[in-house]
Design a protein around this motif. Structure first.
Motif, PDB file in Angstrom:
ATOM      1  N   ASP A  88      31.277  43.274  37.400  1.00 41.70           N
ATOM      2  CA  ASP A  88      32.405  44.170  37.661  1.00 41.70           C
ATOM      3  C   ASP A  88      33.346  43.515  38.676  1.00 41.70           C
ATOM      4  N   SER A  89      32.782  43.135  39.844  1.00 43.41           N
ATOM      5  CA  SER A  89      33.631  42.520  40.860  1.00 43.41           C
ATOM      6  C   SER A  89      32.794  41.573  41.732  1.00 43.41           C
ATOM      7  N   THR A  90      33.283  40.357  41.926  1.00 44.31           N
ATOM      8  CA  THR A  90      32.537  39.397  42.765  1.00 44.31           C
ATOM      9  C   THR A  90      32.518  39.873  44.218  1.00 44.31           C
ATOM     10  N   ASN A  91      33.533  40.617  44.635  1.00 48.97           N
ATOM     11  CA  ASN A  91      33.513  41.148  46.004  1.00 48.97           C
ATOM     12  C   ASN A  91      32.352  42.137  46.173  1.00 48.97           C
ATOM     13  N   ARG A  92      32.097  42.906  45.130  1.00 48.33           N
ATOM     14  CA  ARG A  92      31.003  43.878  45.240  1.00 48.33           C
ATOM     15  C   ARG A  92      29.654  43.152  45.366  1.00 48.33           C
ATOM     16  N   GLU A 111      34.283  36.312  34.243  1.00 45.31           N
ATOM     17  CA  GLU A 111      35.166  37.461  34.006  1.00 45.31           C
ATOM     18  C   GLU A 111      34.763  38.590  34.937  1.00 45.31           C
ATOM     19  N   GLN A 112      35.703  39.489  35.203  1.00 48.59           N
ATOM     20  CA  GLN A 112      35.400  40.686  35.960  1.00 48.59           C
ATOM     21  C   GLN A 112      35.848  41.885  35.132  1.00 48.59           C
ATOM     22  N   LEU A 113      34.973  42.869  35.081  1.00 40.04           N
ATOM     23  CA  LEU A 113      35.323  44.050  34.285  1.00 40.04           C
ATOM     24  C   LEU A 113      35.916  45.143  35.161  1.00 40.04           C
ATOM     25  N   GLY A 114      35.742  44.986  36.485  1.00 39.58           N
ATOM     26  CA  GLY A 114      36.325  45.955  37.411  1.00 39.58           C
ATOM     27  C   GLY A 114      36.848  45.235  38.638  1.00 39.58           C
ATOM     28  N   GLY A 115      37.611  44.169  38.401  1.00 44.91           N
ATOM     29  CA  GLY A 115      38.171  43.383  39.511  1.00 44.91           C
ATOM     30  C   GLY A 115      39.024  44.274  40.415  1.00 44.91           C
ATOM     31  N   LYS A 116      38.892  44.043  41.737  1.00 46.05           N
ATOM     32  CA  LYS A 116      39.605  44.900  42.692  1.00 46.05           C
ATOM     33  C   LYS A 116      40.767  44.149  43.316  1.00 46.05           C
ATOM     34  N   GLY A 117      41.924  44.792  43.369  1.00 45.32           N
ATOM     35  CA  GLY A 117      43.065  44.213  44.065  1.00 45.32           C
ATOM     36  C   GLY A 117      43.281  44.957  45.370  1.00 45.32           C
ATOM     37  N   ARG A 118      44.323  44.575  46.084  1.00 43.15           N
ATOM     38  CA  ARG A 118      44.652  45.277  47.326  1.00 43.15           C
ATOM     39  C   ARG A 118      45.122  46.688  47.020  1.00 43.15           C
ATOM     40  N   MET A 119      45.026  47.522  48.006  1.00 46.77           N
ATOM     41  CA  MET A 119      45.499  48.908  47.933  1.00 46.77           C
ATOM     42  C   MET A 119      44.943  49.657  46.723  1.00 46.77           C
ATOM     43  N   ILE A 131      40.223  32.094  37.936  1.00 50.56           N
ATOM     44  CA  ILE A 131      39.204  31.812  38.954  1.00 50.56           C
ATOM     45  C   ILE A 131      39.009  33.117  39.707  1.00 50.56           C
ATOM     46  N   TRP A 132      37.845  33.684  39.547  1.00 55.46           N
ATOM     47  CA  TRP A 132      37.544  34.960  40.202  1.00 55.46           C
ATOM     48  C   TRP A 132      36.377  34.686  41.126  1.00 55.46           C
ATOM     49  N   MET A 133      36.663  34.537  42.405  1.00 54.72           N
ATOM     50  CA  MET A 133      35.568  34.129  43.299  1.00 54.72           C
ATOM     51  C   MET A 133      35.642  34.791  44.671  1.00 54.72           C
ATOM     52  N   THR A 134      34.498  34.841  45.322  1.00 56.65           N
ATOM     53  CA  THR A 134      34.416  35.430  46.655  1.00 56.65           C
ATOM     54  C   THR A 134      33.609  34.512  47.570  1.00 56.65           C
ATOM     55  N   PRO A 173      51.022  38.453  53.469  1.00 56.38           N
ATOM     56  CA  PRO A 173      50.000  37.542  53.974  1.00 56.38           C
ATOM     57  C   PRO A 173      49.017  37.065  52.918  1.00 56.38           C
ATOM     58  N   ASN A 174      49.111  37.557  51.675  1.00 54.48           N
ATOM     59  CA  ASN A 174      47.956  37.262  50.817  1.00 54.48           C
ATOM     60  C   ASN A 174      48.270  36.973  49.349  1.00 54.48           C
ATOM     61  N   ASP A 175      49.518  36.654  49.044  1.00 53.15           N
ATOM     62  CA  ASP A 175      49.822  36.312  47.648  1.00 53.15           C
ATOM     63  C   ASP A 175      50.329  34.875  47.570  1.00 53.15           C
ATOM     64  N   LYS A 181      56.766  34.063  41.152  1.00 54.10           N
ATOM     65  CA  LYS A 181      55.893  34.977  40.400  1.00 54.10           C
ATOM     66  C   LYS A 181      54.486  34.857  40.957  1.00 54.10           C
ATOM     67  N   LYS A 182      53.816  35.990  41.030  1.00 52.54           N
ATOM     68  CA  LYS A 182      52.480  35.979  41.639  1.00 52.54           C
ATOM     69  C   LYS A 182      51.460  35.371  40.693  1.00 52.54           C
ATOM     70  N   ILE A 183      50.773  34.335  41.191  1.00 51.33           N
ATOM     71  CA  ILE A 183      49.720  33.726  40.365  1.00 51.33           C
ATOM     72  C   ILE A 183      48.351  33.862  41.041  1.00 51.33           C
ATOM     73  N   VAL A 186      44.716  37.437  47.365  1.00 53.32           N
ATOM     74  CA  VAL A 186      43.506  37.353  48.202  1.00 53.32           C
ATOM     75  C   VAL A 186      43.173  38.756  48.694  1.00 53.32           C
ATOM     76  N   LEU A 187      41.928  39.139  48.539  1.00 56.62           N
ATOM     77  CA  LEU A 187      41.481  40.444  49.052  1.00 56.62           C
ATOM     78  C   LEU A 187      40.336  40.207  50.032  1.00 56.62           C
ATOM     79  N   THR A 188      40.672  40.307  51.327  1.00 56.61           N
ATOM     80  CA  THR A 188      39.660  40.077  52.363  1.00 56.61           C
ATOM     81  C   THR A 188      39.095  41.419  52.794  1.00 56.61           C
ATOM     82  N   GLY A 203      37.922  37.472  48.831  1.00 59.00           N
ATOM     83  CA  GLY A 203      38.000  37.480  47.372  1.00 59.00           C
ATOM     84  C   GLY A 203      39.291  36.818  46.930  1.00 59.00           C
ATOM     85  N   ILE A 204      39.148  35.835  46.055  1.00 58.32           N
ATOM     86  CA  ILE A 204      40.323  35.084  45.603  1.00 58.32           C
ATOM     87  C   ILE A 204      40.441  35.207  44.083  1.00 58.32           C
ATOM     88  N   GLY A 205      41.578  35.671  43.628  1.00 54.25           N
ATOM     89  CA  GLY A 205      41.805  35.789  42.188  1.00 54.25           C
ATOM     90  C   GLY A 205      42.965  34.897  41.809  1.00 54.25           C
TER      91      GLY A 205
END
Ligand code: BTN
Length: 326
Positions: A88-92, A111-119, A131-134, A173-175, A181-183, A186-188, A203-205
């Motif tokens: 679901d999410s590497t951060n989890r 792959e992430q099935l429930g990847g989390k972004g900011r906010m 690249i979905w990594m933490t 601070p994190n895109d 365009k956003k590629i 980062v979700l800390t 977390g880096i996507g």
């Protein structure tokens, strides 16, 4: 053991017999055969020739440790590695493992099935394309310093891509952006006591090789991928290796010197919107200001319409450009 067999195969340009491998690793030939089959299942093309043995023909585009290690020069970041095909999410997962594991652990999923972004947003993470990594770290810092880690990550990602000839800008601070365009995002996240950080996860996507069809309708205009912007596929393994290498260097500098001068400088020099008007979006208000600079602590210095100066903490705010989408 599977990794060791893979390393033996990778270091041989000729065929190597099952018997030789079994002797080298002190295991039976049947065990070697079982592992070879497992590697084939993982996507490695391995030729088996009677009386000659095994030879590896191609390496798959996978982000497992065996594939990443040739690009890795770190001491501890990424040396403990969890590789997943789907999650679901590497951060989890990082949070689940955080207390039992040492700092430096990296979790990557194809792959992430429930990847989390900011906010509270979702993060689209299609299989084998990004690249979905933490990264798990345990810095001995006051929780109020935590936002510096995001700046270290942004600087590391910028430097890593620069090394591969890909120019990016940082949207504090994190895109990370290419052509505005956003590629990458980062979700800390942090787990702390009043004056003590237990752990932080970074977390880096990265939208590495995504195509336009991979984005949802509402994202198509503002988000993009490295492939879409530079017109060719990026080597995901090399990019992961480079990011972890740069992250360790900048993070070590912070731990040893107590400041993030170099990371700030990288952020400052590549800051999108510098000297431009931006919209600051806080929880319950919005305002147009002029983006002036970053201070030595990584706070954004802005000028209001009445010419007063304010330093903005990255916390729960977003910034937007006035022209274009980001
Ligand atoms: C953002 O909103 O810009 C931050 C996106 C962060 C996405 C990454 S992908 C790996 C890690 N796992 C998650 O669930 N999120 C982060």
């Amino acid at each position: 053991m599977k990794n060791e067999i893979l390393n033996i195969l990778k270091n041989k340009s000729e065929h190597i017999s099952g018997e030789k491998i079994s002797k080298e690793l002190n295991i039976s030939r049947t065990t070697v055969w079982n592992y070879i089959n497992a590697l084939k299942k993982d996507g490695y093309e391995i030729e088996s020739v009677t009386n000659k043995g095994y030879k590896i023909l191609s390496n798959p585009d996978l982000l497992n440790y065996s594939e990443i290690q040739e690009f890795l020069s770190t001491e501890y970041i990424g040396r403990e590695f969890v590789y997943l095909e789907s999650v679901d999410s590497t951060n989890r997962i990082a949070k689940e493992l955080a207390f039992e594991k040492k700092e430096g652990l990296v979790i990557i999923s194809e792959e992430q099935l429930g990847g989390k972004g900011r906010m509270g947003r979702n993060w689209i993470s299609p299989k084998y394309k990004g690249i979905w990594m933490t990264i798990l770290i345990k810095p001995d810092i006051d929780p109020s310093e935590a936002s510096k880690i995001t700046l270290i990550a942004s600087a590391a990602i910028h430097k890593a891509m620069d090394k591969m000839g890909i120019y990016t800008q940082i949207k504090w601070p994190n895109d990370i952006l290419i052509n505005r365009k956003k590629i990458c995002g980062v979700l800390t996240e942090m787990n702390c006591e009043l004056d003590l950080v237990n752990y932080m996860i970074v977390g880096i996507g990265i939208n590495a090789n995504l195509d336009r069809k991979d984005f949802s309708e509402d994202l198509k205009e503002k988000a993009s991928s490295i492939k879409m912007e530079i017109g060719k596929e990026v080597n995901r393994k090399e990019l992961v290796g480079n990011i972890l290498n740069e992250f360790e260097k900048l993070y070590e500098a912070y731990k040893n010197n107590g400041h993030i001068k170099e990371s700030i400088e990288i952020n400052r020099q590549n800051l999108v919107f510098l000297n431009e008007k931006i919209k600051i979006i806080k929880r319950d208000s919005e305002e147009i200001v002029l983006a002036k600079d970053l201070d030595d602590n990584g706070m954004l210095i802005v000028e209001h319409e009445d010419e007063s100066i304010e330093k903005i903490f990255s916390g729960e705010i977003s910034i937007r450009g006035l022209n274009g989408y980001i």
